[in-house]
Scaffold this active site. Structure first.
Site, PDB file in Angstrom:
ATOM      1  N   LYS A 166       0.804  -1.001   0.028  1.00  0.00           N
ATOM      2  CA  LYS A 166      -0.093   0.183   0.181  1.00  0.00           C
ATOM      3  C   LYS A 166       0.907   1.240  -0.017  1.00  0.00           C
ATOM      4  O   LYS A 166       0.616   2.202  -0.498  1.00  0.00           O
ATOM      5  CB  LYS A 166      -0.985  -0.054   1.385  1.00  0.00           C
ATOM      6  CG  LYS A 166      -1.996  -1.055   1.063  1.00  0.00           C
ATOM      7  CD  LYS A 166      -3.092  -1.120   2.182  1.00  0.00           C
ATOM      8  CE  LYS A 166      -3.997  -2.061   2.147  1.00  0.00           C
ATOM      9  NZ  LYS A 166      -5.129  -2.019   3.497  1.00  0.00           N
TER      10      LYS A 166
ATOM     11  N   ASP B 116     -10.118   2.200   2.288  1.00  0.00           N
ATOM     12  CA  ASP B 116      -9.932   1.178   3.818  1.00  0.00           C
ATOM     13  C   ASP B 116     -10.977   2.053   4.850  1.00  0.00           C
ATOM     14  O   ASP B 116     -11.786   1.505   5.570  1.00  0.00           O
ATOM     15  CB  ASP B 116      -8.810   0.925   4.239  1.00  0.00           C
ATOM     16  CG  ASP B 116      -8.135  -0.032   3.702  1.00  0.00           C
ATOM     17  OD1 ASP B 116      -8.772  -0.938   3.318  1.00  0.00           O
ATOM     18  OD2 ASP B 116      -6.756  -0.180   3.711  1.00  0.00           O
TER      19      ASP B 116
HETATM   20  P1  NAP Z   1       1.103  -3.058  10.802  1.00  0.00           P
HETATM   21  O1  NAP Z   1       1.346  -1.747   9.850  1.00  0.00           O
HETATM   22  O2  NAP Z   1       2.093  -4.024  10.633  1.00  0.00           O
HETATM   23  O3  NAP Z   1       0.772  -2.453  12.410  1.00  0.00           O
HETATM   24  C1  NAP Z   1       0.613  -3.482  13.409  1.00  0.00           C
HETATM   25  C2  NAP Z   1       0.244  -2.501  14.587  1.00  0.00           C
HETATM   26  O4  NAP Z   1      -0.024  -3.422  15.680  1.00  0.00           O
HETATM   27  C3  NAP Z   1       1.468  -1.664  15.305  1.00  0.00           C
HETATM   28  O5  NAP Z   1       0.905  -0.517  15.617  1.00  0.00           O
HETATM   29  C4  NAP Z   1       2.117  -2.431  16.316  1.00  0.00           C
HETATM   30  O6  NAP Z   1       2.593  -1.888  17.410  1.00  0.00           O
HETATM   31  C5  NAP Z   1       0.942  -3.472  16.910  1.00  0.00           C
HETATM   32  N1  NAP Z   1       1.109  -4.539  17.348  1.00  0.00           N
HETATM   33  C6  NAP Z   1       1.574  -5.661  16.801  1.00  0.00           C
HETATM   34  N2  NAP Z   1       1.567  -6.807  17.557  1.00  0.00           N
HETATM   35  C7  NAP Z   1       1.219  -6.220  18.920  1.00  0.00           C
HETATM   36  C8  NAP Z   1       1.169  -6.859  20.211  1.00  0.00           C
HETATM   37  N3  NAP Z   1       1.384  -8.294  20.412  1.00  0.00           N
HETATM   38  N4  NAP Z   1       0.528  -6.219  21.423  1.00  0.00           N
HETATM   39  C9  NAP Z   1       0.286  -4.803  21.112  1.00  0.00           C
HETATM   40  N5  NAP Z   1       0.679  -4.115  19.540  1.00  0.00           N
HETATM   41  C10 NAP Z   1       0.886  -4.857  18.662  1.00  0.00           C
HETATM   42  O7  NAP Z   1      -0.321  -3.746  10.488  1.00  0.00           O
HETATM   43  P2  NAP Z   1      -1.722  -3.278   9.740  1.00  0.00           P
HETATM   44  O8  NAP Z   1      -1.402  -3.253   8.214  1.00  0.00           O
HETATM   45  O9  NAP Z   1      -1.866  -1.746  10.378  1.00  0.00           O
HETATM   46  O10 NAP Z   1      -2.583  -4.018  10.068  1.00  0.00           O
HETATM   47  C11 NAP Z   1      -3.240  -4.177  11.377  1.00  0.00           C
HETATM   48  C12 NAP Z   1      -4.409  -5.314  11.263  1.00  0.00           C
HETATM   49  O11 NAP Z   1      -5.453  -4.559  10.639  1.00  0.00           O
HETATM   50  C13 NAP Z   1      -4.310  -6.598  10.705  1.00  0.00           C
HETATM   51  O12 NAP Z   1      -4.785  -7.438  11.510  1.00  0.00           O
HETATM   52  C14 NAP Z   1      -4.813  -6.464   9.467  1.00  0.00           C
HETATM   53  O13 NAP Z   1      -5.541  -7.850   8.961  1.00  0.00           O
HETATM   54  C15 NAP Z   1      -6.124  -5.638   9.595  1.00  0.00           C
HETATM   55  N6  NAP Z   1      -6.659  -5.040   8.620  1.00  0.00           N
HETATM   56  C16 NAP Z   1      -7.995  -5.113   8.242  1.00  0.00           C
HETATM   57  C17 NAP Z   1      -8.394  -4.508   7.121  1.00  0.00           C
HETATM   58  C18 NAP Z   1      -9.997  -4.889   6.831  1.00  0.00           C
HETATM   59  O14 NAP Z   1     -10.596  -4.490   5.575  1.00  0.00           O
HETATM   60  N7  NAP Z   1     -10.926  -5.546   7.596  1.00  0.00           N
HETATM   61  C19 NAP Z   1      -8.059  -3.654   6.274  1.00  0.00           C
HETATM   62  C20 NAP Z   1      -6.580  -3.489   6.537  1.00  0.00           C
HETATM   63  C21 NAP Z   1      -5.910  -4.192   7.827  1.00  0.00           C
HETATM   64  P3  NAP Z   1       4.157  -1.173  17.335  1.00  0.00           P
HETATM   65  O15 NAP Z   1       3.929   0.042  16.485  1.00  0.00           O
HETATM   66  O16 NAP Z   1       4.616  -1.027  18.563  1.00  0.00           O
HETATM   67  O17 NAP Z   1       4.845  -2.359  16.534  1.00  0.00           O
END
Ligand code: NAP
Length: 277
Positions: free
Chosen positions: A67, A103
């Site tokens: 993205k 999104d």
């Molecule tokens: P990302 O950019 O990798 O960000 C991950 C986030 O989660 C960061 O803020 C990270 O914190 C935090 N994190 C990871 N493990 C953690 C833990 N054990 N405890 C506390 N915080 C934790 O991922 P993303 O792209 O934002 O995606 C996040 C979620 O949204 C995913 O599950 C994805 O499948 C979902 N999503 C769904 C849709 C939909 O259409 N439904 C669309 C987009 C995304 P740090 O900054 O401290 O590392």
């Protein structure tokens, strides 16, 4: 009649639901399109986009981890894509590559239209400050909650994100350990912790009684965060399957100028998920 060609690029892409969603949209609206899923590693995105267009392709979705690269590649951006700094939808306008981000509007439509939640005047907390949080902050601020809070394991990332959106409205920033004593009407989990069946540590009284929890991740079984909500007095605690379908519907609208009905597609997907072993 020849079909117009669309695709989703990602890495990995094997489990993408987008082809099934767009096939149902096309069926429902009578649009003659083909939609495929393509494995595209980050280093190959530009070449893959050019090859897709040269082959007559009309539009693309991008998913993890493409993205931000899509944002850099686009020659024009919608205001919401510019704000998010990420692109999940591409199409060509007079041969210029236009990047959009659907999104955030997908989440808002699921929350307000499908789930009938009011965001205006409410206290809303987002957990996580990654790519997904970036896509939803602007559209959430537009709903005028009385408080929009952002809590992240790494405090600095949340502070940077809040600063990026400062012109649109105030975002209060928390470390995960600083949430005690605060209460919210709606908590949105935008961390990837659920992917590993984990949950950020949360105070027991973080959600007001009868509040709502929303996990951006979706799964066949309730996620750890959806279960947390149910165990902590939520009137509604749901996953992000509706957001997935709504963001796809917004892309379909951009490409075809036709808005598909999302409710039957969400229901079909939910039933299919239930059958996934
Ligand atoms: P990302 O950019 O990798 O960000 C991950 C986030 O989660 C960061 O803020 C990270 O914190 C935090 N994190 C990871 N493990 C953690 C833990 N054990 N405890 C506390 N915080 C934790 O991922 P993303 O792209 O934002 O995606 C996040 C979620 O949204 C995913 O599950 C994805 O499948 C979902 N999503 C769904 C849709 C939909 O259409 N439904 C669309 C987009 C995304 P740090 O900054 O401290 O590392």
């Amino acid at each position: 009649m020849a079909l117009d060609h669309y695709a989703v690029f990602g890495h990995p892409i094997g489990h993408s639901k987008s082809p099934a969603i767009h096939a149902q949209f096309a069926d429902q609206t009578g649009q003659k399109i083909a939609y495929t899923a393509c494995e595209v590693p980050p280093g190959c995105l530009e070449v893959a986009v050019k090859a897709f267009r040269a082959g007559g392709g009309q539009g693309l979705n991008l998913t993890v981890p493409l993205k931000e690269l899509g944002f850099a590649l686009a020659q024009e951006l919608t205001p919401r894509a510019r704000l998010a700094g990420a692109v999940n939808t591409l199409c060509w306008r007079e041969e210029r590559l236009l990047g959009d981000n659907t999104d955030g509007i997908g989440l808002i439509r699921d929350l307000t239209l499908n789930l009938k939640l009011t965001l205006t005047g409410r206290r809303v907390l987002i957990l996580g400050a990654g790519g997904a949080a970036r896509g939803i902050l602007g559209p959430l601020l537009e709903q005028r909650p009385i408080q929009l809070a952002l809590a992240n394991r790494t405090l600095k990332r949340a502070q940077e994100l809040a600063a990026r959106f400062a012109a649109l409205g105030e975002i209060s920033v928390f470390g995960l350990a600083d949430l005690a004593g605060h209460r919210f009407d709606l908590i949105i989990n935008a961390t990837s912790a659920s992917l590993h069946g984990e949950l950020p540590p949360l105070p027991d009284d973080l959600l007001i009684p009868g509040g709502a929890c929303y996990d951006l991740m979706y799964a066949a079984q309730p996620t750890a965060f959806v279960r947390w909500g149910l165990e902590h007095g939520a009137a509604l605690s749901v996953d992000g399957l509706g957001m997935l379908v709504e963001q796809a519907a917004e892309a379909f609208w951009l490409w075809r100028g036709v808005r598909p009905k999302t409710r039957p597609v969400i229901q079909t997907l939910r039933a299919a998920l239930g059958r996934t072993p």
